[in-house]
Each structure stands twice: as C-alpha cells, then as structure tokens.
Design a protein around this motif. Structure first.
Motif, PDB file in Angstrom:
ATOM      1  N   ILE A  88      21.803  12.927  17.119  1.00 58.62           N
ATOM      2  CA  ILE A  88      22.350  12.577  18.433  1.00 58.62           C
ATOM      3  C   ILE A  88      23.351  13.641  18.877  1.00 58.62           C
ATOM      4  CG2 ILE A  88      23.840  10.936  19.657  1.00 58.62           C
ATOM      5  CD1 ILE A  88      22.228   8.729  18.397  1.00 58.62           C
ATOM      6  N   ILE A  89      24.217  14.062  17.969  1.00 50.88           N
ATOM      7  CA  ILE A  89      25.186  15.109  18.310  1.00 50.88           C
ATOM      8  C   ILE A  89      24.448  16.360  18.778  1.00 50.88           C
ATOM      9  CG2 ILE A  89      26.808  16.767  17.300  1.00 50.88           C
ATOM     10  CD1 ILE A  89      27.944  14.445  15.660  1.00 50.88           C
ATOM     11  N   GLU A  90      23.418  16.748  18.042  1.00 48.82           N
ATOM     12  CA  GLU A  90      22.681  17.962  18.377  1.00 48.82           C
ATOM     13  C   GLU A  90      21.994  17.856  19.735  1.00 48.82           C
ATOM     14  OE1 GLU A  90      18.944  20.437  16.551  1.00 48.82           O
ATOM     15  OE2 GLU A  90      20.299  19.489  15.118  1.00 48.82           O
ATOM     16  N   SER A  91      21.291  16.757  19.973  1.00 49.45           N
ATOM     17  CA  SER A  91      20.547  16.640  21.232  1.00 49.45           C
ATOM     18  C   SER A  91      21.480  16.457  22.430  1.00 49.45           C
ATOM     19  CB  SER A  91      19.513  15.508  21.168  1.00 49.45           C
ATOM     20  OG  SER A  91      20.129  14.277  20.918  1.00 49.45           O
ATOM     21  N   VAL A  92      22.524  15.655  22.285  1.00 52.13           N
ATOM     22  CA  VAL A  92      23.464  15.437  23.384  1.00 52.13           C
ATOM     23  C   VAL A  92      24.240  16.723  23.674  1.00 52.13           C
ATOM     24  CG1 VAL A  92      25.574  14.197  24.060  1.00 52.13           C
ATOM     25  CG2 VAL A  92      23.636  12.938  23.096  1.00 52.13           C
ATOM     26  N   SER A  93      24.701  17.407  22.628  1.00 48.47           N
ATOM     27  CA  SER A  93      25.442  18.664  22.819  1.00 48.47           C
ATOM     28  C   SER A  93      24.575  19.700  23.514  1.00 48.47           C
ATOM     29  CB  SER A  93      25.931  19.216  21.476  1.00 48.47           C
ATOM     30  OG  SER A  93      26.863  18.342  20.893  1.00 48.47           O
ATOM     31  N   TYR A  94      23.343  19.825  23.073  1.00 51.34           N
ATOM     32  CA  TYR A  94      22.423  20.798  23.671  1.00 51.34           C
ATOM     33  C   TYR A  94      22.221  20.499  25.165  1.00 51.34           C
ATOM     34  CZ  TYR A  94      18.252  23.494  24.712  1.00 51.34           C
ATOM     35  OH  TYR A  94      17.355  24.350  25.293  1.00 51.34           O
ATOM     36  N   ALA A  95      21.979  19.231  25.480  1.00 54.62           N
ATOM     37  CA  ALA A  95      21.743  18.843  26.876  1.00 54.62           C
ATOM     38  C   ALA A  95      22.982  19.110  27.733  1.00 54.62           C
ATOM     39  CB  ALA A  95      21.349  17.368  26.954  1.00 54.62           C
ATOM     40  N   LEU A  96      24.146  18.775  27.221  1.00 55.08           N
ATOM     41  CA  LEU A  96      25.380  18.971  27.988  1.00 55.08           C
ATOM     42  C   LEU A  96      25.676  20.459  28.184  1.00 55.08           C
ATOM     43  CD1 LEU A  96      27.612  16.221  26.347  1.00 55.08           C
ATOM     44  CD2 LEU A  96      26.675  16.183  28.665  1.00 55.08           C
ATOM     45  N   GLU A  97      25.548  21.235  27.101  1.00 50.84           N
ATOM     46  CA  GLU A  97      25.822  22.676  27.202  1.00 50.84           C
ATOM     47  C   GLU A  97      24.811  23.356  28.125  1.00 50.84           C
ATOM     48  OE1 GLU A  97      25.881  23.649  23.039  1.00 50.84           O
ATOM     49  OE2 GLU A  97      28.013  23.150  22.855  1.00 50.84           O
ATOM     50  N   SER A  98      23.565  22.892  28.104  1.00 46.65           N
ATOM     51  CA  SER A  98      22.536  23.450  28.987  1.00 46.65           C
ATOM     52  C   SER A  98      22.844  23.171  30.449  1.00 46.65           C
ATOM     53  CB  SER A  98      21.162  22.865  28.647  1.00 46.65           C
ATOM     54  OG  SER A  98      20.781  23.248  27.354  1.00 46.65           O
ATOM     55  N   ASN A  99      23.653  22.137  30.697  1.00 45.52           N
ATOM     56  CA  ASN A  99      24.042  21.781  32.055  1.00 45.52           C
ATOM     57  C   ASN A  99      25.440  22.296  32.402  1.00 45.52           C
ATOM     58  OD1 ASN A  99      22.023  19.849  33.577  1.00 45.52           O
ATOM     59  ND2 ASN A  99      21.819  19.465  31.389  1.00 45.52           N
ATOM     60  N   GLY A 100      25.946  23.214  31.594  1.00 47.28           N
ATOM     61  CA  GLY A 100      27.187  23.892  31.930  1.00 47.28           C
ATOM     62  C   GLY A 100      28.475  23.245  31.442  1.00 47.28           C
ATOM     63  N   TYR A 101      28.373  22.214  30.614  1.00 45.02           N
ATOM     64  CA  TYR A 101      29.585  21.558  30.117  1.00 45.02           C
ATOM     65  C   TYR A 101      30.031  22.187  28.805  1.00 45.02           C
ATOM     66  CZ  TYR A 101      28.415  17.938  33.495  1.00 45.02           C
ATOM     67  OH  TYR A 101      28.126  17.268  34.651  1.00 45.02           O
ATOM     68  N   GLU A 102      31.331  22.125  28.556  1.00 40.36           N
ATOM     69  CA  GLU A 102      31.881  22.527  27.268  1.00 40.36           C
ATOM     70  C   GLU A 102      31.888  21.285  26.381  1.00 40.36           C
ATOM     71  OE1 GLU A 102      36.111  24.043  25.375  1.00 40.36           O
ATOM     72  OE2 GLU A 102      35.798  24.236  27.529  1.00 40.36           O
ATOM     73  N   VAL A 103      31.430  21.418  25.145  1.00 36.89           N
ATOM     74  CA  VAL A 103      31.314  20.265  24.253  1.00 36.89           C
ATOM     75  C   VAL A 103      32.211  20.441  23.033  1.00 36.89           C
ATOM     76  CG1 VAL A 103      29.737  18.921  22.789  1.00 36.89           C
ATOM     77  CG2 VAL A 103      28.945  19.805  24.996  1.00 36.89           C
ATOM     78  N   VAL A 104      32.953  19.378  22.725  1.00 37.60           N
ATOM     79  CA  VAL A 104      33.747  19.297  21.509  1.00 37.60           C
ATOM     80  C   VAL A 104      33.167  18.112  20.729  1.00 37.60           C
ATOM     81  CG1 VAL A 104      36.053  18.932  20.559  1.00 37.60           C
ATOM     82  CG2 VAL A 104      35.778  20.143  22.732  1.00 37.60           C
ATOM     83  N   VAL A 105      32.960  18.283  19.420  1.00 43.82           N
ATOM     84  CA  VAL A 105      32.296  17.253  18.628  1.00 43.82           C
ATOM     85  C   VAL A 105      33.235  16.653  17.589  1.00 43.82           C
ATOM     86  CG1 VAL A 105      30.453  16.848  16.929  1.00 43.82           C
ATOM     87  CG2 VAL A 105      30.010  18.291  18.927  1.00 43.82           C
ATOM     88  N   ALA A 106      33.220  15.319  17.502  1.00 42.26           N
ATOM     89  CA  ALA A 106      33.905  14.590  16.435  1.00 42.26           C
ATOM     90  C   ALA A 106      32.859  13.729  15.732  1.00 42.26           C
ATOM     91  CB  ALA A 106      35.014  13.716  17.004  1.00 42.26           C
ATOM     92  N   ARG A 107      32.941  13.656  14.409  1.00 40.57           N
ATOM     93  CA  ARG A 107      31.930  12.924  13.634  1.00 40.57           C
ATOM     94  C   ARG A 107      32.405  11.569  13.116  1.00 40.57           C
ATOM     95  NH1 ARG A 107      27.587  16.262  13.061  1.00 40.57           N
ATOM     96  NH2 ARG A 107      28.013  18.436  13.539  1.00 40.57           N
ATOM     97  N   ASP A 108      33.652  11.219  13.420  1.00 39.77           N
ATOM     98  CA  ASP A 108      34.143   9.872  13.092  1.00 39.77           C
ATOM     99  C   ASP A 108      35.297   9.539  14.034  1.00 39.77           C
ATOM    100  OD1 ASP A 108      36.792  10.555  11.907  1.00 39.77           O
ATOM    101  OD2 ASP A 108      35.627  11.373  10.239  1.00 39.77           O
ATOM    102  N   GLY A 109      35.724   8.308  13.976  1.00 40.19           N
ATOM    103  CA  GLY A 109      36.748   7.837  14.909  1.00 40.19           C
ATOM    104  C   GLY A 109      38.098   8.501  14.750  1.00 40.19           C
ATOM    105  N   ASN A 110      38.506   8.783  13.518  1.00 36.80           N
ATOM    106  CA  ASN A 110      39.795   9.433  13.302  1.00 36.80           C
ATOM    107  C   ASN A 110      39.796  10.842  13.881  1.00 36.80           C
ATOM    108  OD1 ASN A 110      40.760   7.165  12.003  1.00 36.80           O
ATOM    109  ND2 ASN A 110      40.336   7.936   9.960  1.00 36.80           N
ATOM    110  N   GLN A 111      38.709  11.567  13.650  1.00 41.74           N
ATOM    111  CA  GLN A 111      38.583  12.913  14.202  1.00 41.74           C
ATOM    112  C   GLN A 111      38.568  12.848  15.735  1.00 41.74           C
ATOM    113  OE1 GLN A 111      34.901  14.953  13.147  1.00 41.74           O
ATOM    114  NE2 GLN A 111      35.995  16.892  12.936  1.00 41.74           N
ATOM    115  N   ALA A 112      37.938  11.823  16.276  1.00 47.41           N
ATOM    116  CA  ALA A 112      37.874  11.652  17.727  1.00 47.41           C
ATOM    117  C   ALA A 112      39.268  11.524  18.322  1.00 47.41           C
ATOM    118  CB  ALA A 112      37.049  10.416  18.087  1.00 47.41           C
ATOM    119  N   LEU A 113      40.121  10.718  17.710  1.00 47.96           N
ATOM    120  CA  LEU A 113      41.476  10.536  18.223  1.00 47.96           C
ATOM    121  C   LEU A 113      42.270  11.832  18.170  1.00 47.96           C
ATOM    122  CD1 LEU A 113      42.273   7.045  16.717  1.00 47.96           C
ATOM    123  CD2 LEU A 113      42.070   7.601  19.150  1.00 47.96           C
ATOM    124  N   ALA A 114      42.137  12.565  17.064  1.00 43.95           N
ATOM    125  CA  ALA A 114      42.859  13.831  16.923  1.00 43.95           C
ATOM    126  C   ALA A 114      42.393  14.832  17.976  1.00 43.95           C
ATOM    127  CB  ALA A 114      42.660  14.390  15.516  1.00 43.95           C
TER     128      ALA A 114
END
Length: 131
Positions: free
Chosen positions: A25-51
């Motif tokens: 999901i991270i790979e496909s969503v990131s690819y789609a967003l970046e292909s549409n000109g967005y900058e993507v930051v990825v977190a793989r769990d909730g704690n990382q997301a908050l940070a």
C-alpha cells in the motif's frame, strides 16, 4: 535580486504523510501521489506517524486504521488533543464496521475509504481536500 517568500499556492508541492504498515500500500499510494506532483513522507507505524507529523508539517495525512504500536485512532486522538493544526486526514481501512467510521468522523476524519480501493478514488479525495 531575492524575491520575498510567496504564500502557498496551487503551484506549491503539497506534502502528504502516508501512514501504513503494509509495504504494498505504501508503495502504490506513494507512487501514485508522487506521479501527481505531491511530496510524500512515509511512516510505518503510529508512533512514527506522530513524530513525522510534528516535524514535517504535512498538508494532508493518509492514515491506516489498524497498525502496530499505535492504531490510526490513537494517532488521531493524540494529534487532535495536542496540536492546533487541523490537518485533513483520509483514513483507509479494511474494517467493514460502521461504528469505526462513526468514531473516525467524530475525530475529524475528512474522508473514510475502505480497502481495497481504486487509487483514482484516493487521488480524487486528496485533490479535493488540498484545494
């Protein structure tokens, strides 16, 4: 000559925090967003997301409900309690329960998308929320 900083506009690249523990999901969503000109930051769990939400200041968050360490609900609860930033959140989930959706909406989720989803549906929601 230096030009003064311009306010954010439609030409500014929006930063999106994608939070999911599923690599596909991270790979496909990131690819789609970046292909549409967005900058993507990825977190793989909730704690990382908050940070990352705190230090990266994303304009939008795509948040999985079920994750290790801290669920999407706990991430949202903490964000809404501790920050003034009304970051729009798209929650994605494999959960079919309507109670979960009702609680997500109570926490201020902007969009609630059930897995599996068409990437176009997600991109439409992203575009709508960032306008």
């Amino acid at each position: 000559m230096n030009t003064p900083a311009q306010p954010e506009s439609a030409t500014t690249t929006a930063k999106i925090l994608v939070v999911d523990d599923d690599a596909e999901i991270i790979e496909s969503v990131s690819y789609a967003l970046e292909s549409n000109g967005y900058e993507v930051v990825v977190a793989r769990d909730g704690n990382q997301a908050l940070a990352l939400a705190e230090c990266e200041n994303p304009q939008l968050m795509i948040l999985d409900m079920m994750m290790p360490k801290r669920s999407g609900f706990l991430v949202l609860e903490k964000m809404r309690r501790e920050t003034d930033l009304p970051v729009p959140v798209i929650m994605i989930t494999g959960n079919e329960g309507s109670r979960h959706q009702a609680y997500a909406e109570l926490l201020g989720v902007s969009e609630y998308i059930r897995k599996p989803f068409a990437i176009e549906k997600l991109l439409e929601a992203v575009d709508r929320l960032l306008k």
